[in-house]
Design a protein around this motif. Sequence first.
Motif, PDB file in Angstrom:
ATOM      1  N   VAL A 141       0.634  -1.141   0.201  1.00 26.77           N
ATOM      2  CA  VAL A 141      -0.378   0.122   0.199  1.00 26.77           C
ATOM      3  C   VAL A 141       0.821   1.154  -0.225  1.00 26.77           C
ATOM      4  N   VAL A 142       0.420   1.808  -0.462  1.00 25.61           N
ATOM      5  CA  VAL A 142       1.534   3.251  -1.129  1.00 25.61           C
ATOM      6  C   VAL A 142       0.635   4.596  -0.188  1.00 25.61           C
ATOM      7  N   ARG A 143      -0.681   4.460  -0.206  1.00 28.88           N
ATOM      8  CA  ARG A 143      -1.455   5.832   0.171  1.00 28.88           C
ATOM      9  C   ARG A 143      -2.466   5.226   1.284  1.00 28.88           C
ATOM     10  N   LEU A 144      -2.699   6.170   2.459  1.00 24.59           N
ATOM     11  CA  LEU A 144      -4.083   6.049   3.186  1.00 24.59           C
ATOM     12  C   LEU A 144      -4.810   6.849   3.011  1.00 24.59           C
ATOM     13  N   GLN A 145      -6.758   6.464   3.606  1.00 32.19           N
ATOM     14  CA  GLN A 145      -7.227   7.238   3.412  1.00 32.19           C
ATOM     15  C   GLN A 145      -8.712   7.242   4.489  1.00 32.19           C
ATOM     16  N   MET A 146      -9.047   8.283   4.658  1.00 33.34           N
ATOM     17  CA  MET A 146     -10.084   8.514   6.734  1.00 33.34           C
ATOM     18  C   MET A 146     -11.283   9.443   5.740  1.00 33.34           C
ATOM     19  N   TRP A 147     -12.366   9.033   5.804  1.00 33.12           N
ATOM     20  CA  TRP A 147     -13.462  10.068   5.990  1.00 33.12           C
ATOM     21  C   TRP A 147     -13.333  10.294   6.695  1.00 33.12           C
ATOM     22  N   LEU A 148     -13.716  11.624   7.487  1.00 28.78           N
ATOM     23  CA  LEU A 148     -13.450  12.089   8.960  1.00 28.78           C
ATOM     24  C   LEU A 148     -14.917  13.008   8.776  1.00 28.78           C
ATOM     25  N   PRO A 149     -16.097  13.175   9.601  1.00 26.38           N
ATOM     26  CA  PRO A 149     -16.905  14.380  10.105  1.00 26.38           C
ATOM     27  C   PRO A 149     -16.549  15.385  10.364  1.00 26.38           C
ATOM     28  N   GLU A 150     -16.986  16.226   9.391  1.00 18.81           N
ATOM     29  CA  GLU A 150     -16.093  17.664   9.161  1.00 18.81           C
ATOM     30  C   GLU A 150     -15.950  18.591  10.205  1.00 18.81           C
ATOM     31  N   ASP A 151     -17.085  18.026  11.537  1.00 20.58           N
ATOM     32  CA  ASP A 151     -16.843  18.159  12.653  1.00 20.58           C
ATOM     33  C   ASP A 151     -16.407  17.884  13.808  1.00 20.58           C
ATOM     34  N   ASP A 152     -15.776  17.305  13.040  1.00 21.66           N
ATOM     35  CA  ASP A 152     -14.942  16.303  14.031  1.00 21.66           C
ATOM     36  C   ASP A 152     -13.506  16.630  14.084  1.00 21.66           C
ATOM     37  N   THR A 153     -13.478  17.612  14.857  1.00 24.47           N
ATOM     38  CA  THR A 153     -12.068  18.209  15.144  1.00 24.47           C
ATOM     39  C   THR A 153     -11.171  17.739  16.327  1.00 24.47           C
ATOM     40  N   VAL A 154     -11.274  16.949  17.499  1.00 23.43           N
ATOM     41  CA  VAL A 154     -10.825  15.648  17.516  1.00 23.43           C
ATOM     42  C   VAL A 154      -9.470  15.392  16.522  1.00 23.43           C
ATOM     43  N   THR A 155     -10.316  14.271  16.294  1.00 27.99           N
ATOM     44  CA  THR A 155      -9.804  13.559  14.945  1.00 27.99           C
ATOM     45  C   THR A 155      -8.979  14.442  14.548  1.00 27.99           C
ATOM     46  N   ALA A 156      -9.325  15.214  13.944  1.00 19.54           N
ATOM     47  CA  ALA A 156      -8.892  16.182  12.221  1.00 19.54           C
ATOM     48  C   ALA A 156      -7.661  16.863  12.647  1.00 19.54           C
ATOM     49  N   ARG A 157      -6.872  16.770  13.983  1.00 15.28           N
ATOM     50  CA  ARG A 157      -5.942  17.161  15.221  1.00 15.28           C
ATOM     51  C   ARG A 157      -4.993  16.078  15.761  1.00 15.28           C
ATOM     52  N   PHE A 158      -5.646  15.078  15.496  1.00 16.61           N
ATOM     53  CA  PHE A 158      -4.788  14.005  15.430  1.00 16.61           C
ATOM     54  C   PHE A 158      -4.254  13.055  14.117  1.00 16.61           C
ATOM     55  N   LEU A 159      -5.196  13.254  13.206  1.00 14.75           N
ATOM     56  CA  LEU A 159      -4.725  12.935  12.008  1.00 14.75           C
ATOM     57  C   LEU A 159      -3.439  13.792  11.558  1.00 14.75           C
ATOM     58  N   GLU A 160      -3.445  15.475  11.333  1.00 16.61           N
ATOM     59  CA  GLU A 160      -3.042  16.360  11.068  1.00 16.61           C
ATOM     60  C   GLU A 160      -1.658  15.715  11.849  1.00 16.61           C
ATOM     61  N   GLY A 161      -1.214  16.354  13.024  1.00 16.83           N
ATOM     62  CA  GLY A 161      -0.252  15.446  13.817  1.00 16.83           C
ATOM     63  C   GLY A 161       0.573  13.977  13.315  1.00 16.83           C
ATOM     64  N   ALA A 162      -0.381  13.148  12.981  1.00 12.45           N
ATOM     65  CA  ALA A 162       0.520  11.874  12.727  1.00 12.45           C
ATOM     66  C   ALA A 162       0.664  12.334  10.560  1.00 12.45           C
ATOM     67  N   GLY A 163       0.804  13.616  10.155  1.00  7.86           N
ATOM     68  CA  GLY A 163       1.333  13.990   8.425  1.00  7.86           C
ATOM     69  C   GLY A 163      -0.290  13.663   7.599  1.00  7.86           C
ATOM     70  N   TRP A 164      -0.900  13.380   8.289  1.00  9.16           N
ATOM     71  CA  TRP A 164      -2.500  13.757   7.280  1.00  9.16           C
ATOM     72  C   TRP A 164      -3.042  15.283   6.921  1.00  9.16           C
ATOM     73  N   ALA A 165      -3.608  14.636   5.820  1.00  8.77           N
ATOM     74  CA  ALA A 165      -3.891  15.879   5.221  1.00  8.77           C
ATOM     75  C   ALA A 165      -5.004  15.560   4.806  1.00  8.77           C
ATOM     76  N   PRO A 166      -6.214  16.319   4.696  1.00  4.61           N
ATOM     77  CA  PRO A 166      -7.645  16.514   4.003  1.00  4.61           C
ATOM     78  C   PRO A 166      -6.568  16.249   2.307  1.00  4.61           C
ATOM     79  N   ASP A 167      -7.895  15.873   1.619  1.00 10.84           N
ATOM     80  CA  ASP A 167      -7.151  15.613  -0.070  1.00 10.84           C
ATOM     81  C   ASP A 167      -8.444  16.075  -0.394  1.00 10.84           C
TER      82      ASP A 167
END
Length: 196
Positions: A141-167
Amino acid sequence: MTSPARPGLPGRAEVSVRPARPDEAAAIAAVQLVTWRTAYRALLPAAVLDDWDEAAAISTWRTAVLSPPTPAHGVLVALDGAVVAGFAAFGPAELAAGEEPLPEGATTELTALLVEPRWGRRGHGSRLLAAVVDLGADSGVVRLQMWLPEDDTVTARFLEGAGWAPDGWVRTLDTGSSTFRQLRWHTLLDDERGVQ
Protein backbone atom coordinates in the motif's frame (compact mmCIF):
# COMPACT_ATOMS: atom_id res chain seq x y z
CA MET A 1 3.65 -4.53 18.33
CA THR A 2 3.92 -4.66 22.11
CA SER A 3 5.37 -1.90 24.27
CA PRO A 4 6.70 -3.25 27.57
CA ALA A 5 5.88 -1.64 30.86
CA ARG A 6 8.33 1.12 31.74
CA PRO A 7 10.92 0.23 34.35
CA GLY A 8 10.44 2.07 37.60
CA LEU A 9 6.68 2.39 37.19
CA PRO A 10 5.25 -0.52 39.18
CA GLY A 11 1.77 -1.55 38.25
CA ARG A 12 1.86 0.12 34.83
CA ALA A 13 -0.08 -2.06 32.42
CA GLU A 14 1.47 -3.39 29.27
CA VAL A 15 0.05 -1.84 26.11
CA SER A 16 -0.10 -3.48 22.71
CA VAL A 17 -1.83 -3.67 19.35
CA ARG A 18 -2.70 -6.94 17.62
CA PRO A 19 -5.31 -8.45 15.27
CA ALA A 20 -8.72 -8.73 16.91
CA ARG A 21 -10.07 -12.10 18.02
CA PRO A 22 -13.70 -13.18 17.54
CA ASP A 23 -14.29 -13.24 21.31
CA GLU A 24 -13.47 -9.52 21.42
CA ALA A 25 -16.45 -8.51 19.24
CA ALA A 26 -18.48 -7.40 22.27
CA ALA A 27 -15.61 -5.25 23.56
CA ILE A 28 -15.15 -3.67 20.12
CA ALA A 29 -18.89 -2.89 19.89
CA ALA A 30 -18.77 -1.37 23.39
CA VAL A 31 -15.85 0.90 22.44
CA GLN A 32 -17.74 1.97 19.32
CA LEU A 33 -20.92 2.79 21.25
CA VAL A 34 -19.25 4.71 24.09
CA THR A 35 -17.05 6.66 21.67
CA TRP A 36 -19.90 7.51 19.31
CA ARG A 37 -22.12 8.60 22.21
CA THR A 38 -19.33 10.85 23.45
CA ALA A 39 -18.02 12.28 20.17
CA TYR A 40 -21.02 12.21 17.83
CA ARG A 41 -24.04 12.95 20.06
CA ALA A 42 -24.72 16.18 18.14
CA LEU A 43 -24.08 14.55 14.75
CA LEU A 44 -25.92 11.23 14.74
CA PRO A 45 -29.67 10.79 15.31
CA ALA A 46 -30.64 9.95 18.89
CA ALA A 47 -32.23 6.72 17.64
CA VAL A 48 -28.86 5.46 16.36
CA LEU A 49 -27.18 6.09 19.70
CA ASP A 50 -29.99 5.42 22.17
CA ASP A 51 -31.64 2.45 20.46
CA TRP A 52 -28.31 0.70 19.87
CA ASP A 53 -28.75 -2.91 18.76
CA GLU A 54 -25.96 -4.48 20.79
CA ALA A 55 -26.49 -7.99 19.43
CA ALA A 56 -26.35 -6.77 15.82
CA ALA A 57 -23.20 -4.73 16.48
CA ILE A 58 -21.47 -7.68 18.14
CA SER A 59 -22.49 -9.96 15.26
CA THR A 60 -21.18 -7.46 12.70
CA TRP A 61 -17.80 -7.16 14.41
CA ARG A 62 -17.51 -10.92 14.94
CA THR A 63 -18.12 -11.43 11.19
CA ALA A 64 -15.59 -8.71 10.32
CA VAL A 65 -12.96 -10.53 12.39
CA LEU A 66 -13.84 -14.11 11.41
CA SER A 67 -14.81 -13.65 7.74
CA PRO A 68 -13.45 -10.41 6.31
CA PRO A 69 -14.74 -9.67 2.78
CA THR A 70 -11.19 -9.77 1.36
CA PRO A 71 -7.69 -10.56 2.65
CA ALA A 72 -7.04 -6.79 2.59
CA HIS A 73 -9.69 -6.15 5.28
CA GLY A 74 -8.74 -6.28 8.94
CA VAL A 75 -9.57 -5.28 12.50
CA LEU A 76 -6.91 -4.45 15.09
CA VAL A 77 -7.38 -3.90 18.81
CA ALA A 78 -5.38 -1.73 21.19
CA LEU A 79 -4.96 -3.33 24.60
CA ASP A 80 -4.26 -1.69 27.93
CA GLY A 81 -3.34 -4.72 29.97
CA ALA A 82 -6.09 -7.18 29.07
CA VAL A 83 -8.70 -4.48 28.30
CA VAL A 84 -9.69 -3.55 24.73
CA ALA A 85 -9.14 0.21 24.83
CA GLY A 86 -9.67 0.92 21.13
CA PHE A 87 -9.74 -0.55 17.66
CA ALA A 88 -9.06 0.15 14.01
CA ALA A 89 -10.80 -1.35 10.98
CA PHE A 90 -9.49 -1.06 7.44
CA GLY A 91 -9.89 -2.39 3.93
CA PRO A 92 -9.56 -1.56 0.25
CA ALA A 93 -10.44 2.06 -0.47
CA GLU A 94 -13.75 3.02 -2.03
CA LEU A 95 -13.66 5.60 -4.79
CA ALA A 96 -15.39 8.92 -4.34
CA ALA A 97 -18.04 9.81 -6.94
CA GLY A 98 -16.20 10.73 -10.16
CA GLU A 99 -12.78 9.71 -8.84
CA GLU A 100 -10.35 7.96 -11.18
CA PRO A 101 -9.30 4.51 -9.92
CA LEU A 102 -5.81 4.02 -8.53
CA PRO A 103 -3.89 0.79 -9.12
CA GLU A 104 -5.54 -2.08 -7.23
CA GLY A 105 -4.27 -2.37 -3.68
CA ALA A 106 -2.48 1.00 -3.76
CA THR A 107 -4.79 2.64 -1.20
CA THR A 108 -6.16 1.32 2.09
CA GLU A 109 -9.10 3.00 3.75
CA LEU A 110 -9.25 3.31 7.51
CA THR A 111 -12.97 2.81 8.17
CA ALA A 112 -12.74 3.18 11.96
CA LEU A 113 -10.12 4.37 14.44
CA LEU A 114 -11.71 4.67 17.86
CA VAL A 115 -10.31 4.77 21.38
CA GLU A 116 -12.75 4.75 24.28
CA PRO A 117 -12.52 8.17 25.96
CA ARG A 118 -11.46 6.80 29.36
CA TRP A 119 -8.36 5.34 27.65
CA GLY A 120 -7.58 8.50 25.68
CA ARG A 121 -4.21 10.27 25.62
CA ARG A 122 -2.27 7.09 26.38
CA GLY A 123 -0.94 6.48 22.87
CA HIS A 124 -3.48 3.85 21.83
CA GLY A 125 -4.61 5.77 18.74
CA SER A 126 -1.02 6.35 17.64
CA ARG A 127 -0.17 2.67 18.10
CA LEU A 128 -3.23 1.60 16.12
CA LEU A 129 -2.39 4.01 13.30
CA ALA A 130 1.26 2.87 13.24
CA ALA A 131 0.15 -0.77 13.02
CA VAL A 132 -2.12 0.01 10.04
CA VAL A 133 0.81 1.82 8.38
CA ASP A 134 3.09 -1.20 8.96
CA LEU A 135 0.53 -3.68 7.62
CA GLY A 136 -0.15 -1.49 4.60
CA ALA A 137 3.52 -1.04 3.80
CA ASP A 138 4.07 -4.81 4.11
CA SER A 139 1.37 -5.42 1.50
CA GLY A 140 2.47 -2.73 -0.96
CA VAL A 141 0.00 0.00 0.00
CA VAL A 142 1.30 3.48 -0.81
CA ARG A 143 -1.58 5.61 0.46
CA LEU A 144 -3.99 5.58 3.43
CA GLN A 145 -7.26 7.47 3.54
CA MET A 146 -10.11 8.03 5.99
CA TRP A 147 -13.49 9.79 5.78
CA LEU A 148 -14.03 12.04 8.78
CA PRO A 149 -17.07 14.09 9.84
CA GLU A 150 -16.31 17.72 9.12
CA ASP A 151 -17.06 18.67 12.74
CA ASP A 152 -14.75 16.03 14.26
CA THR A 153 -11.93 18.44 15.13
CA VAL A 154 -10.38 16.09 17.72
CA THR A 155 -9.67 13.32 15.20
CA ALA A 156 -8.69 15.91 12.58
CA ARG A 157 -6.02 17.32 14.92
CA PHE A 158 -4.80 13.78 15.65
CA LEU A 159 -4.50 12.91 11.95
CA GLU A 160 -2.82 16.24 11.16
CA GLY A 161 -0.26 15.58 13.90
CA ALA A 162 0.44 12.21 12.29
CA GLY A 163 1.16 13.81 8.91
CA TRP A 164 -2.26 13.46 7.30
CA ALA A 165 -4.15 16.21 5.41
CA PRO A 166 -7.53 16.63 3.68
CA ASP A 167 -7.26 15.66 0.01
CA GLY A 168 -10.12 17.83 -1.25
CA TRP A 169 -12.84 15.17 -1.55
CA VAL A 170 -16.10 15.80 0.33
CA ARG A 171 -19.24 13.69 0.66
CA THR A 172 -22.59 14.14 2.39
CA LEU A 173 -24.11 11.29 4.40
CA ASP A 174 -27.82 10.95 5.09
CA THR A 175 -28.58 9.68 8.61
CA GLY A 176 -32.30 9.35 7.95
CA SER A 177 -33.22 12.45 9.92
CA SER A 178 -30.40 14.80 8.89
CA THR A 179 -27.26 14.99 6.78
CA PHE A 180 -23.63 15.72 7.59
CA ARG A 181 -20.52 16.33 5.56
CA GLN A 182 -17.38 14.22 5.66
CA LEU A 183 -13.95 15.28 4.48
CA ARG A 184 -11.50 12.70 3.20
CA TRP A 185 -8.06 12.74 4.84
CA HIS A 186 -5.04 10.93 3.45
CA THR A 187 -1.34 10.30 3.80
CA LEU A 188 1.35 8.71 1.67
CA LEU A 189 3.55 5.98 3.08
CA ASP A 190 7.26 6.55 2.64
CA ASP A 191 10.02 3.96 2.29
CA GLU A 192 10.75 3.94 6.01
CA ARG A 193 7.22 2.98 7.13
CA GLY A 194 6.41 6.47 8.21
CA VAL A 195 4.20 8.99 6.52
CA GLN A 196 5.04 11.91 4.30
